[in-house]
Structure formats: C-alpha cells, structure tokens
Design an enzyme around this catalytic site. Structure first.
Site, PDB file in Angstrom:
ATOM      1  N   HIS A  31      11.262   7.581   0.549  1.00 32.95           N
ATOM      2  CA  HIS A  31      10.320   7.690  -0.563  1.00 32.95           C
ATOM      3  C   HIS A  31       9.080   6.855  -0.270  1.00 32.95           C
ATOM      4  CE1 HIS A  31      13.672   9.468  -2.806  1.00 32.95           C
ATOM      5  NE2 HIS A  31      14.401   8.456  -2.365  1.00 32.95           N
ATOM      6  N   CYS A  75      -5.863  -4.672  -5.924  1.00 36.42           N
ATOM      7  CA  CYS A  75      -4.738  -3.760  -6.152  1.00 36.42           C
ATOM      8  C   CYS A  75      -3.535  -4.030  -5.258  1.00 36.42           C
ATOM      9  CB  CYS A  75      -5.215  -2.321  -5.969  1.00 36.42           C
ATOM     10  SG  CYS A  75      -6.562  -1.860  -7.069  1.00 36.42           S
ATOM     11  N   HIS A 111      -4.610  -8.958   6.692  1.00 33.98           N
ATOM     12  CA  HIS A 111      -5.825  -9.418   6.014  1.00 33.98           C
ATOM     13  C   HIS A 111      -7.022  -9.240   6.948  1.00 33.98           C
ATOM     14  CE1 HIS A 111      -8.317 -11.576   3.272  1.00 33.98           C
ATOM     15  NE2 HIS A 111      -7.313 -12.056   2.561  1.00 33.98           N
ATOM     16  N   HIS A 125      -0.313   3.282  -3.358  1.00 38.45           N
ATOM     17  CA  HIS A 125      -1.194   2.895  -4.452  1.00 38.45           C
ATOM     18  C   HIS A 125      -2.136   4.028  -4.828  1.00 38.45           C
ATOM     19  CE1 HIS A 125      -4.178   1.036  -6.897  1.00 38.45           C
ATOM     20  NE2 HIS A 125      -5.088   1.026  -5.948  1.00 38.45           N
ATOM     21  N   ASN A 154      -6.186   4.966 -12.120  1.00 40.50           N
ATOM     22  CA  ASN A 154      -5.941   3.802 -11.259  1.00 40.50           C
ATOM     23  C   ASN A 154      -5.515   2.624 -12.133  1.00 40.50           C
ATOM     24  OD1 ASN A 154      -6.067   1.543  -9.577  1.00 40.50           O
ATOM     25  ND2 ASN A 154      -7.849   2.291  -8.459  1.00 40.50           N
TER      26      ASN A 154
END
Length: 504
Positions: free
Chosen positions: A398, A234, A313, A402, A435
């Site tokens: 703003h 995602c 990561h 996700h 989702n």
C-alpha cells in the site's frame, strides 16, 4: 457455417510474460538460500560422511570416558553452558536491538458537515480581500486541482475573521480535541500512562504551545516529555513519528501521543501575489492523532509495527530552501510562496530518499538489477541504457503519498510506475479533503482500512514532502487484518461512494 475455434489460448501477452518472468526472478533470488545454499551444504555433508563414515570407535571411547569420570563430564558441561550463556549475553546486551515501536491505533479528525463549502462560496468570501483578477486565478486553480467542488473549510462564515489568531486557535483546538478524544476512547489508554507528546503544526504556534494545551486538557503527568514541531511543512508528520520512535527506544513501557495538523485559517493570504494565492486554493483543515507504544504486550492489540523512518534534507541547496517559503509581499502582507521549482525539487528529493530507502526494503533481486544497471551506465559507459527504477511494488502493498496536489500525485504515479488502485487512497483523499498537510497520509491509510484492503503482514509506505526542503518516509507492517466493519474513521459513511472518477 463458421466453426468456432475452441482451442484454448495458453499464450501470454508480452506484458504478462514480462511480469511473470520478473516475479519468478524475484522468487528465485530472494529464496536462493533455501533453493541452492542449504541443499549444497547438506549435499556436501552427506558426501563427506558417506566417504569417511562416522568414527564409531571414537564415540564409544568418549562415552566410556565420561561415564567413568563424572567430574570431567560435569566440568565439560559447565564450560559448554558458560560458553552458551556468554554468547547469549553478548547478543542480548552488547549488540542489543532497539525497542520495537507499535502503532496501537490512530484517529483522523471527523469534519462537521456544517463546515462544507463550495468553490463558489470560497471565492465569494475571498472577494472581500483580493482583486477580481485574483479571484479568477483562484477559481481556475481550484477547478484543475483534482479536488471536489465541496470541501471542509473552517471559519469561512465569518471571513475575513476579526482576529486571525483567535480563528486559528479555534481551528487547532477543534481538530486536536476531536482527534485525541476519539483516539483515547478507542484505545482505552489512561492519559496518565502517556510519556511523550509531540505536536507538529507549521504556521500556527501560540503560547503556551499546543503540546502544552494537550497536557492541560488531558491532565498528563508532570514528567511527560513534550515537543512542538513548527515550520516543517507537510513532511512533519513523518518527522514527528521518527522523533517519537527515537524517544520510545530510549525508555521502556510507555506511550507516545503524536498529533499532526495544520491551522489554515491563521495563515490566509489576503494579497494578490499568485505564488501565495495557491495556498488559499489548496490547503484545508484536517488532523490525525496517533498512539505509539514500545510495550511488548501491546503487539497483540496494535495495528502496525514501525519498521523504518527515513528523512532526506536538501536545505543546503538555495533553490530547495526557497521553493516553499513564508514571506511578505510588496505590500507587507504575509503568505506562503510556492515557486515553479517545487516539482523539480520534489523529484530530486524523492530520488535521494528512495535511493537510501531501497536497500532497506527492496528484495535482493531488485537491488541486483539496480546495481547492474548503474555499473553498465557509469562504469562501462554503455550508451542507450536508461536508469533502472526499482519496482517498489515488490516491497510495498500500500502507498500513502502526501496529497499535496494533482501534479504531485501524477508525477509519483509515473515515476514509481504505480497502478490506479495503488494511487486511489491518495487521489480520493485529495478529492474529498484537498491538501490537509501532514495529516493527509493518515486519511489515506484510513481510506485503505475502510475499503478492507489491509491484511496481516501487509507493508505500507507513507511518503511526504515538506518545506526546507525535505522528503520523509515511514514504513509500517500490519500486525493484523483490519476488518472494515469494525473500523471507525471519517470514511465509514461514504466509503461506498468511492472511488470517484475525476475529470479535471
């Protein structure tokens, strides 16, 4: 007879006083160069010249010298000009800033109303492939997911499909052509002027690639650079934007087309492993097409300028690496497992991401508070002091978080101390679409535009999480005020119905 107290109450509540004090502190620190440094320099200069005065005799002598010796004057002028031009050359070539990247426009796929399906319908279709116990589990998950009873689902009428591959290809082509057609029509850009094409999609990767499909359908030129990002989850939408930025900064006067989507039907799990059934309950169809540009002339017509992209990561950590993983179950059926470690891993990834992003976007006042808190806790070992969480509301207007699930949004709201208004685009996107993977952050920005919330100069933070495990951020600055009356996106026809109160 009671006498009404007409004395006005000028006292602030403790929360208001805390807020106003913090805003005043932020203003003073952020504008210290204007409030203190510049006045100090001017005061020192005035004091010096008032004490010593201008040497009028020296100035008169210089004037007479150059007036009588034109050659010396010209030489001095040439030397000064050469020095100035050399300085400009160094600044513009040796330490040249990278090309600015603009988001000309973006288009979210508009779902066909015929694709709407209720939870009951979804469960009825799943009855043909999973056990009654698994059906009960899926029904419970969907009821508590923060998602509407009716969502858009592709390929449900003929579920299970005779060919998952053909169904997946049909879904991908439907979403891509719908979004890209809309984007090109809206921007008026000739496809032949597109120099970069990037598609991010995790679980469906046909041959030829979907990026090649775009080249074929829109007849792009032969030297177009194409990339297909797979298996990145995602967060891949932010990663695709980052890749497009790097490619655009390496060449001049071109466009990059980024397509973010997921083909859910190609990866439906047909077993009874609950860690894999969650994907069936939450992931739904959606996609967004973006047109990025490095042409300076496009700054006048673009909606946003890209300020920062950042990725952290955690794939080196085994728990992070395996918390979202595609694998087969005991019966050899393929699915995506979501482990119980997911929320903890997401929290650590978010912490690392904002620790790196903070110095790039936060006002100096917040950075000083964070440093002071860290020094007090770790250097001086002062007990009883909680870690200071910077107020990102001072940096962003703003937030597009996700919409991975209700638990994810609840944690983000709490950890970043966001308001209901700031969480609204993410929660309403989850409610209406569920989702939709990497494209969710674009449906959220489309929601803010349809609500008329985007003003010129506003700063937007998009943040997404994905398998691997990764956390990605993209920061945009609005180049103009977005008029909701001129916005054409999937929210237009229903925006007056939102926000909706969600009870589950």
């Amino acid at each position: 007879m009671a006498v009404e107290n007409t004395t006005p109450n000028f006292l602030f509540t403790s929360d208001q006083l805390k807020t106003y004090t913090k805003l005043f502190y932020n203003f003073v620190i952020s504008n210290s160069i204007y409030l203190f440094i510049i006045p100090t320099i001017l005061s020192t200069a005035i004091h010096h010249f008032s004490a010593h005065g201008f040497n009028q005799t020296t100035i008169t002598q210089l004037h007479k010298y150059y007036a009588n010796d034109l050659r010396s004057f010209i030489v001095a002028l040439v030397c000064l000009s050469s020095l100035s031009m050399g300085t400009i050359y160094v600044l513009t070539t040796i330490i040249r800033r990278p090309e600015k990247v603009y988001l000309v426009d973006f288009a979210c796929y508009k779902h066909d109303p015929s694709l709407l399906a209720s939870r009951e319908t979804v469960c009825q279709r799943l009855e043909t492939v999973i056990s009654p116990e698994s059906i009960a589990f899926c029904s419970k998950v969907m009821e508590k997911s923060g998602v509407s009873d009716n969502v858009f689902v592709y390929g449900l009428k003929d579920f299970p499909p005779k060919s998952a591959f053909d169904c997946g290809r049909g879904e991908a082509e439907t979403v891509i052509t719908g979004a890209v057609d809309d984007l090109l029509a809206r921007t008026g850009v000739n496809p032949r002027n597109i120099g970069v094409v990037i598609v991010n999609i995790s679980t469906f990767n046909p041959v030829p690639s979907l990026s090649a499909m775009i080249v074929n359908r829109y007849k792009l030129r032969e030297d177009v650079l194409t990339y297909n990002l797979g298996g990145m989850g995602c967060s891949a939408g932010v990663i695709a934007v980052d890749l497009a930025k790097r490619l655009l900064q390496a060449q001049r006067n071109t466009y990059a087309l980024v397509m973010s989507l997921e083909s859910v039907t190609s990866g439906y799990y047909v077993g009874n492993d609950r860690s894999k059934l969650i994907s069936n309950c939450l992931f739904r169809m959606g996609g967004a097409a973006l047109l990025l540009s490095n042409r300076s002339s496009d700054s006048q017509i673009s909606k946003y300028e890209l300020k920062h992209t950042l990725r952290t990561h955690h794939g080196a950590d085994d728990r992070a690496y395996t918390c979202v993983i595609q694998e087969v179950d005991k019966e050899g059926k393929l699915g995506i497992s979501l482990s119980k470690d997911l929320m903890g891993v997401s929290g650590r990834a978010l912490k690392a991401n904002i620790a790196t992003l903070g110095p790039l976007v936060l006002p100096i006042s917040e950075q000083l508070l964070f440093i002071a808190n860290t020094v007090a806790r770790k250097l001086f070992k002062i007990k009883g002091i909680s870690p200071y969480v910077p107020d990102f509301k001072l940096a962003f207007d703003h937030f597009c978080i996700h919409a991975g699930g209700k638990a994810v949004l609840d944690a983000m709201e709490k950890n970043l101390n966001l308001t209901k208004w700031q969480m609204e685009p993410s929660r309403m996107t989850l409610y209406r679409y569920s989702n939709i993977s990497s494209s969710s952050i674009w449906y959220e920005l489309a929601y803010a535009e349809a609500k008329g919330r985007i003003r010129k100069g506003d700063c937007v933070w998009q943040i997404a999480f994905g398998s691997g495990f990764k956390c990605g951020s993209a920061v945009w600055r609005a180049l103009r005020t977005i008029d909701p009356a001129k916005v054409d996106n999937p929210w237009n026809d229903v925006i007056h119905q939102f926000p909706i109160t969600i009870n589950n």
